[in-house]
Design a protein around this motif. Sequence first.
Motif, short mmCIF file in Angstrom:
data_model
loop_
_atom_site.label_atom_id
_atom_site.label_comp_id
_atom_site.label_asym_id
_atom_site.label_seq_id
_atom_site.Cartn_x
_atom_site.Cartn_y
_atom_site.Cartn_z
N UNK A 79 0.83 -1.21 0.00
CA UNK A 79 0.00 0.00 0.00
C UNK A 79 0.86 1.26 0.00
N UNK A 80 0.77 2.01 -1.07
CA UNK A 80 1.60 3.20 -1.23
C UNK A 80 1.27 4.29 -0.20
N UNK A 81 -0.03 4.43 0.12
CA UNK A 81 -0.44 5.49 1.05
C UNK A 81 0.25 5.32 2.40
N UNK A 82 0.27 4.08 2.82
CA UNK A 82 0.84 3.80 4.12
C UNK A 82 2.35 4.01 4.13
N UNK A 83 2.99 3.57 3.07
CA UNK A 83 4.44 3.75 3.04
C UNK A 83 4.77 5.23 2.94
N UNK A 84 3.89 5.99 2.32
CA UNK A 84 4.12 7.44 2.20
C UNK A 84 4.16 8.07 3.59
N UNK A 442 9.82 3.40 0.57
CA UNK A 442 8.69 3.61 -0.33
C UNK A 442 8.47 2.42 -1.26
N UNK A 443 9.54 1.83 -1.73
CA UNK A 443 9.34 0.78 -2.73
C UNK A 443 9.44 -0.65 -2.19
#
Length: 520
Positions: A79-84, A442-443
């Motif tokens: 989940x990108x939002x969370x890693x952001x 992030x990745x």
Amino acid sequence: MPAVGIASGGDGKEYPGKLTSYVLVTCIIAAMGGLIFGYDIGISGGVTSMDSFLMKFFPSVYRKKELDKTTNQYCQYDSQTLTMFTSSLYLAALMASIVAATVTRKFGRKWSMLFGGLLFCAGAIINAAAKTVWMLILGRIFLGFGIGFSNQSVPLYLSEMAPSKFRGALNIGFQLSITIGILAANLLNYFFAKIKGGWGWRLSLGGAIVPALIITFGSLVLPDTPNSMIERGQTEEAKTQLRRIRGVDDISEEFNDLVVASDESKKIEDPWRNLLQRKYRPQLCMAILIPFFQQLTGINVIMFYAPVLFDTIGFGSDASLISAVITGTVNVAATCVSMYGVDKWGRRKLFLEGGTQMLICQIVVAICIGAKFGLKGDADNLPKWYAIVVVIFICTYVAGFAWSWGPLGWLVPSEIFPLEIRSAAQSVNVSVNMIFTFIVAQVFLTMLCHLKFGLFLFFAFFVCVMSVFVYFFLPETKGIPIEEMSRVWKQHWYWKRFVTDEDYPNDGYEMSKPTTVKTV
Ligand code: BGC
């Protein structure tokens, strides 16, 4: 075999002086600046796996997690939002370190630390009180500013204060604080997650105020370093200070060298542009490559995502936090080994041993995970022994990092920059570290989903590259006075082409003097 390493310690200048209790105490206080960085690294992963936190701020992530009953273990948490949320802080830290370079140079190291502490306090308060996502992000930006300032100033402070014989050990106090911060945060998360009512995350985030207050008050009582005082024209005070920290009257030789370094430094108008000069090429390369490599060991995959990772390889969610505590303890203990050995065995030996150890562990972990999950990522009823074997190798990997790239990634840059470019170069070091911490954070989850167990081989590849790099390009810096460091480049088989005697006419070291060049 080419002569790639320079044996040092004893073949150059040694200033009179001892390890005074005054230096010891100031260095312990300053090193605590690492606590804020460590606390944050340790707290984020646990908080973002608390259901109550996800429901409040990231409901869509929570729903997806609940609905997603896929058996593909590799892609569960993508989940990108969370890693952001986790990684936004590193962008703020990156920007802050650029401003901090000027503050550190013009006002001294201790004021940078003070700013760092205050900004971190503000971030902790905003986060603990957060009602909306934007408050959360704002808080993290403040935390990031705090880290940018303290990571800029603390390593420089420690390396300037310490007598050269003990510089490694005293500087590693910073990394030790980072690891203690990580461990404390992991433990607190474990207990706070159990609080009924689901507000434990507020305590976890707000707890950051404790390390922030420690460095804020600590920096108020700290003296500035003689190097920084001379740089800012306080020559007499610097002399008194140097006498006090070295515990001897005869400080004239060291003092004179500091003044010469400072005079050189004053000629420089723009330290940033100056960094690009040919004669600083070795330092510039190290300021970029050392933090880059430190992050490409993949350590933060373990630090940020240990709970997620242990969950993936078959632990329940409680057991996964306990495993994170185990890796945290290994991290602290192995950092102490580095503190003990760095000024005895030297930096290069630790780098090379640690690199080999990490490489072997990464390959074994990749094989273990690949064998059980295959390419699809499906696995049921994993035997207990299997999970234990993976944890043992992950811990051995963490130990390898904790006595090599972890502490040395902060120590070596802080001791190789000449005064005239020190603040600017350190800020390059911090910025590169933050960019790659950000990128890896992030990745990672996406990479785990796509590269699967190959993710560990990806990092293993970089560990190979960095070890070869250290072997051929990193000179030994053990025991060499910080303002005398130019000679390691002058004697190095590769870097000597960038540095000439004219570049450093005053470094008090004659090129003709026979030196021990070790064939490694
Ligand atoms: C690194 C961090 C890392 C920590 C782990 C530090 O030296 O800069 O990115 O999380 O070590 O102990």
